[in-house]
Design an enzyme around this catalytic site. Sequence first.
Site, PDB file in Angstrom:
ATOM      1  NE  ARG A 149     -11.101  -9.719  -2.013  1.00 22.96           N
ATOM      2  CZ  ARG A 149     -11.755  -8.629  -2.897  1.00 22.96           C
ATOM      3  NH1 ARG A 149     -11.708  -8.922  -4.658  1.00 22.96           N
ATOM      4  NH2 ARG A 149     -10.844  -7.535  -2.976  1.00 22.96           N
ATOM      5  CE  LYS A 199      -3.663  -1.076   2.704  1.00 21.84           C
ATOM      6  NZ  LYS A 199      -4.977  -1.532   1.869  1.00 21.84           N
TER       7      LYS A 199
HETATM    8  N1  BES Z   1      -8.431  -3.373   4.099  1.00 20.26           N
HETATM    9  C1  BES Z   1      -8.295  -3.004   3.180  1.00 20.26           C
HETATM   10  C2  BES Z   1      -9.820  -2.233   2.842  1.00 20.26           C
HETATM   11  C3  BES Z   1      -9.795  -1.650   3.254  1.00 20.26           C
HETATM   12  C4  BES Z   1      -8.806  -0.188   2.142  1.00 20.26           C
HETATM   13  C5  BES Z   1     -10.265  -0.658   4.155  1.00 20.26           C
HETATM   14  C6  BES Z   1      -9.346   1.040   2.227  1.00 20.26           C
HETATM   15  C7  BES Z   1     -10.296   0.218   4.469  1.00 20.26           C
HETATM   16  C8  BES Z   1      -9.721   1.399   3.932  1.00 20.26           C
HETATM   17  C9  BES Z   1      -7.980  -4.649   1.605  1.00 20.26           C
HETATM   18  O1  BES Z   1      -8.068  -5.243   2.082  1.00 20.26           O
HETATM   19  C10 BES Z   1      -7.515  -3.826   0.270  1.00 20.26           C
HETATM   20  O2  BES Z   1      -6.395  -3.577   0.548  1.00 20.26           O
HETATM   21  N2  BES Z   1      -8.713  -3.987  -0.480  1.00 20.26           N
HETATM   22  C11 BES Z   1      -8.426  -3.920  -1.883  1.00 20.26           C
HETATM   23  C12 BES Z   1      -8.604  -4.568  -2.507  1.00 20.26           C
HETATM   24  C13 BES Z   1      -8.372  -4.442  -4.261  1.00 20.26           C
HETATM   25  C14 BES Z   1      -6.492  -4.412  -4.037  1.00 20.26           C
HETATM   26  C15 BES Z   1      -8.996  -5.416  -4.905  1.00 20.26           C
HETATM   27  C16 BES Z   1      -8.300  -2.367  -2.400  1.00 20.26           C
HETATM   28  O3  BES Z   1      -9.791  -1.593  -1.564  1.00 20.26           O
HETATM   29  O4  BES Z   1      -7.736  -1.504  -1.912  1.00 20.26           O
HETATM   30 MN    MN Z   2      -5.896  -5.117   2.030  1.00 17.24          MN
END
Ligand code: BES
Ligand code: MN
Length: 502
Positions: free
Chosen positions: A355, A281
Amino acid sequence: MDFNVKVGDPDKLRTACVVVGVSAPRRLSPAAERLDKASRGQLRELLKHNDIDTECGKTTLIHHPAGRIQAARILVVGCGKDNTLSPQAYFKIVAAAAVALQASGATEAVSFLAELEVEGCDPGWKAQRMVEATRDALYRFDELKSEAEAPKRPLRKLTVAVADESDLVAARTAVRDGIAIANGVELARTLGNRPGNRCTPADLAGQAQQLKQQHKSLKVEVLERKDIEKLGMGALLSVARGSRQPPKLIVMHYKGSKAGDKPLVLVGKGVTFDSGGISLKPGAAMDEMKFDMCGAASVFGTVSAVAELGLPINLVGIVPATENLPDGDASKPGDVVTSMSGQTIEILNTDAEGRLILCDALTYAKKFDPFVVVDIATLTGACVVALGNHASGLLSNNQDLADELLEAGQTSGDRAWQLPLWNEYDEQLKTNVADMANIGGRDAGTITAACFLGRFTRDYRWAHLDIAGTAWKTGDAKGATGRPVPLLMQFLINQCAAQPAD
Ligand code: BES
Ligand code: MN
Ligand code: ZN
């Protein structure tokens, strides 16, 4: 903090503070009207000179009220212009009163705010939500401060005044429910607020053991890495590879009903820190990914509140817990793993890890022959884009179940909003390499994430709550909210009413 219920006249109560509502422009609630009479018109006089703010949620403290008023103080809370309040306005008013009381020096108070008209809400609802909103407003997370910043004279007791003797019984039950839910919310908030180094998968397992100590009706199993390997949970294990903390699969059993009654199952995402893994990230606000276990925290909070209330249901809470970190041994984009269900997954983005851990936990849930399964997860940033922080995302393979959850959200004020789970979206998960990819492209990210989970929940009634936007607040008041514990508790309480007692 203690709560109780009473019937009485606001002018005759000997209390440190009596709390009443006043609406714009100069409309007194019944209790405020009585206080005005007993104080020879002090409230109307103050209103006339604009010395009482009637804007919704604004408070005015009156010391040593005039006339024959027994209370040492009156706290007047502005209720805005509307004759009938929305539940959200009621929460705001009650929370503002709590904050003002905490600052007032009164250690005890009697609140008449439950007499306000709230759209579609009875006295029991108003009493219960007063407890919840008060506790919520006064919560602080200070266990990591070396010096406590607690108020010098904190509010220790709040009495909910009800209009009629006939409301007393319902209000007492409501207050008891409110306290249990507030305790559950508080637990969820505290677990969520703990940083990644103080809330590891092992710490969450320890939390489950602690709950078992508190409640005889709970049994706890913690599956270790070797157990998880034996079960073939390749998807969960693929996320844990990048971390030095071993994964845990935590299972909590609450028995409040006959052994033969099918359990309701809650599954909570327990990623104790989500760096994204190899698909790292960006750095900004990455600290907030300590909240990526708020789904798990809501399961702990709910299981705890259900046990406290002794609800007549059987409930299983499942928490797959792991970190998501980029190690030399971490999963890489393109890796293919085999889930417990046998389905193979091409990991195209290691940041779509929620997931991966949930799909194995959802397959595991089948073992309990569930009545329904609800999973709760901070799953997608896309959900924050779609719904902001007001509603959780809801997706389900059963419309009756979705309707029950939506209604529980309305009743509790912890609202959810449904998104479609159509096959057309599921096609975005196709890949020519494995049975599915773990991402479905940029469009409709919340829905494709749910479609992914839907491939593991075909054998039972299932709903998914995406709490990415609702589980915590950012900015100055950064911190976990404890949502959706109130929604889940309302849903479970409603289930008890629906099942014939025998
Ligand atoms: N934990 C995150 C989702 C999230 C992101 C929650 C920001 C709250 C704020 C999750 O694991 C994630 O990183 N999801 C990705 C999925 C994507 C790679 C398809 C996302 O939402 O960017
Ligand atoms: Mn994630
Ligand atoms: Zn995550």
